[in-house]
Design a protein around this motif. Structure first.
Motif, PDB file in Angstrom:
ATOM      1  N   ARG A 146       4.895 -22.202  -8.056  1.00 17.99           N
ATOM      2  CA  ARG A 146       5.756 -22.508  -7.103  1.00 17.99           C
ATOM      3  C   ARG A 146       5.379 -23.122  -5.777  1.00 17.99           C
ATOM      4  N   GLU A 191       6.099 -10.397  -2.399  1.00 15.65           N
ATOM      5  CA  GLU A 191       4.693 -10.062  -3.089  1.00 15.65           C
ATOM      6  C   GLU A 191       4.299  -8.619  -2.901  1.00 15.65           C
ATOM      7  N   ARG A 243      -6.060 -19.828 -18.534  1.00 13.68           N
ATOM      8  CA  ARG A 243      -6.430 -18.154 -18.679  1.00 13.68           C
ATOM      9  C   ARG A 243      -7.073 -17.995 -19.753  1.00 13.68           C
ATOM     10  N   LEU A 283      -3.511 -22.570 -12.016  1.00 17.93           N
ATOM     11  CA  LEU A 283      -3.723 -21.777 -13.278  1.00 17.93           C
ATOM     12  C   LEU A 283      -2.475 -21.591 -14.255  1.00 17.93           C
ATOM     13  N   SER A 331      -5.129 -17.538  -8.632  1.00 17.28           N
ATOM     14  CA  SER A 331      -4.433 -18.730  -8.245  1.00 17.28           C
ATOM     15  C   SER A 331      -2.921 -18.355  -7.918  1.00 17.28           C
ATOM     16  N   SER A 346       1.312 -19.271 -14.034  1.00 21.23           N
ATOM     17  CA  SER A 346       0.910 -18.383 -12.879  1.00 21.23           C
ATOM     18  C   SER A 346       1.892 -18.846 -11.714  1.00 21.23           C
ATOM     19  N   ARG A 347       1.701 -17.815 -10.534  1.00 22.47           N
ATOM     20  CA  ARG A 347       2.448 -18.051  -9.465  1.00 22.47           C
ATOM     21  C   ARG A 347       2.140 -19.354  -8.799  1.00 22.47           C
ATOM     22  N   PHE A 399       9.145 -16.492  -8.492  1.00 23.09           N
ATOM     23  CA  PHE A 399       8.276 -15.826  -9.500  1.00 23.09           C
ATOM     24  C   PHE A 399       8.634 -14.402  -9.721  1.00 23.09           C
ATOM     25  N   GLY A 436     -10.961 -15.480  -6.938  1.00 16.76           N
ATOM     26  CA  GLY A 436     -10.794 -16.183  -8.313  1.00 16.76           C
ATOM     27  C   GLY A 436      -9.395 -16.194  -8.785  1.00 16.76           C
ATOM     28  N   SER A 464      -0.107 -16.848  -1.853  1.00 20.30           N
ATOM     29  CA  SER A 464       1.324 -17.595  -2.255  1.00 20.30           C
ATOM     30  C   SER A 464       2.084 -17.757  -0.841  1.00 20.30           C
TER      31      SER A 464
HETATM   32  N1  LIG Z   1      -0.539 -11.880  -4.217  1.00 20.67           N
HETATM   33  C1  LIG Z   1      -1.179 -13.269  -4.634  1.00 20.67           C
HETATM   34  C2  LIG Z   1      -1.211 -13.042  -6.179  1.00 20.67           C
HETATM   35  C3  LIG Z   1      -2.299 -13.947  -6.965  1.00 20.67           C
HETATM   36  C4  LIG Z   1      -2.530 -13.504  -8.468  1.00 20.67           C
HETATM   37  O1  LIG Z   1      -2.748 -12.190  -8.750  1.00 20.67           O
HETATM   38  N2  LIG Z   1      -2.309 -14.631  -9.362  1.00 20.67           N
HETATM   39  C5  LIG Z   1      -2.621 -14.393 -10.505  1.00 20.67           C
HETATM   40  C6  LIG Z   1      -1.647 -15.465 -11.521  1.00 20.67           C
HETATM   41  S1  LIG Z   1      -0.104 -15.286 -11.252  1.00 20.67           S
HETATM   42  C7  LIG Z   1      -4.011 -14.638 -11.234  1.00 20.67           C
HETATM   43  O2  LIG Z   1      -4.645 -15.459 -10.731  1.00 20.67           O
HETATM   44  N3  LIG Z   1      -4.457 -13.947 -12.306  1.00 20.67           N
HETATM   45  C8  LIG Z   1      -5.652 -14.138 -12.929  1.00 20.67           C
HETATM   46  C9  LIG Z   1      -6.640 -13.120 -12.528  1.00 20.67           C
HETATM   47  O3  LIG Z   1      -6.409 -12.168 -12.017  1.00 20.67           O
HETATM   48  O4  LIG Z   1      -7.888 -13.280 -13.120  1.00 20.67           O
HETATM   49  C10 LIG Z   1      -0.448 -14.476  -4.667  1.00 20.67           C
HETATM   50  O5  LIG Z   1       0.753 -14.590  -4.464  1.00 20.67           O
HETATM   51  O6  LIG Z   1      -0.770 -15.694  -4.448  1.00 20.67           O
END
Ligand SMILES: N[C@@H](CCC(=O)N[C@@H](CS)C(=O)NCC(=O)O)C(=O)O
Length: 228
Positions: A14, A107, A33, A7, A53, A10-11, A183, A51, A71
């Motif tokens: 990394r 996290e 997004r 995505l 990333s 986003s995270r 991140f 859903g 992650s």
């Molecule tokens: N703790 C999870 C967090 C995953 C997360 O919240 N990813 C965000 C992007 S940084 C995401 O997908 N956001 C879009 C959404 O929630 O729809 C990880 O480290 O992978």
């Protein structure tokens, strides 16, 4: 072959960076997004029910097809499966205990106040009846001032003190824990006074951004507003 479900901004960046550091073959599937909500598109739910990333799939593994989110779990899997001992301290060492701690901390402890800050910053920008705005702003100001900002200071002071003389978080060597911590620190550089108050953390960010693998990941991943 490993597929990274990536995505923008986003995270997931990394994970891309980690795969470049390890020099392992992978392909990227890109997701954008929603410009208004900033949420991931619904197609990502076909890969993993949350859903979000990053998510990876790996069908080149003796275990059969692996689909993995989160992650730290992804980093752990990639380093253990493809790292050949790189980027992770050996088991039963003080460095490994510290490494595992940072993998959870990023996290589990550092991100929650950063996410709260992002969300609370949006409240005054939302549409609302004119008479509700002063109340909403007052509540936001109070929560940010009495809880979120002090928590962020606590974490940034802590991270700044914990950075080792080597310039990395675990011991003498760069490790995947530095990738996992990138991140929250990049997010903090956008949402807090990190740039003004935490020169050691600024140096850390400059150090990671200068790595050739980080730069390659930036080129491959597309827009990533946090690398500034
Ligand atoms: N703790 C999870 C967090 C995953 C997360 O919240 N990813 C965000 C992007 S940084 C995401 O997908 N956001 C879009 C959404 O929630 O729809 C990880 O480290 O992978």
């Amino acid at each position: 072959m490993i597929t990274l479900h990536h995505l923008n901004n986003s995270r997931s960046q990394r994970i891309l960076w980690l795969m470049e550091e390890l020099d392992i073959p992978y392909q990227i599937r890109f997701y954008q997004r929603d410009a208004k909500t900033m949420l991931a598109p619904p197609e990502l739910k076909a890969v993993h029910p949350l859903g979000k990333s990053p998510v990876i799939t790996d069908d080149g593994n003796a275990l059969g097809k692996v689909t993995l989110a989160e992650s730290a779990a992804i980093i752990d899997y990639l380093v253990k499966t493809y790292g050949n001992g790189r980027l992770m301290p050996v088991e039963n060492s003080p460095e490994r205990i510290r490494y595992d701690y940072w993998m959870h901390y990023a996290e589990g402890s550092a991100m929650p106040p950063l996410v709260m800050k992002l969300i609370f910053n949006q409240i005054p920008k939302q549409k609302m009846p004119f008479f509700a705005r002063p109340i909403a702003c007052k509540i936001t100001e109070r929560v940010v001032g009495t809880y979120i900002d002090p928590q962020l200071k606590l974490h940034l002071d802590y991270l700044s003190n914990e950075l080792q003389p080597s310039g990395w978080f675990v011991g003498n060597d760069f490790s995947a824990a530095d990738i996992q911590l990138s991140f929250p620190l990049e997010a903090a550089s956008q949402r807090t006074n990190l740039k003004q108050q935490y020169p050691k953390l600024v140096d850390f960010l400059q150090r990671i951004h200068a790595r050739p693998a980080y730069q390659r990941a930036l080129q491959k991943g597309g827009a990533y507003a946090y690398a500034k």
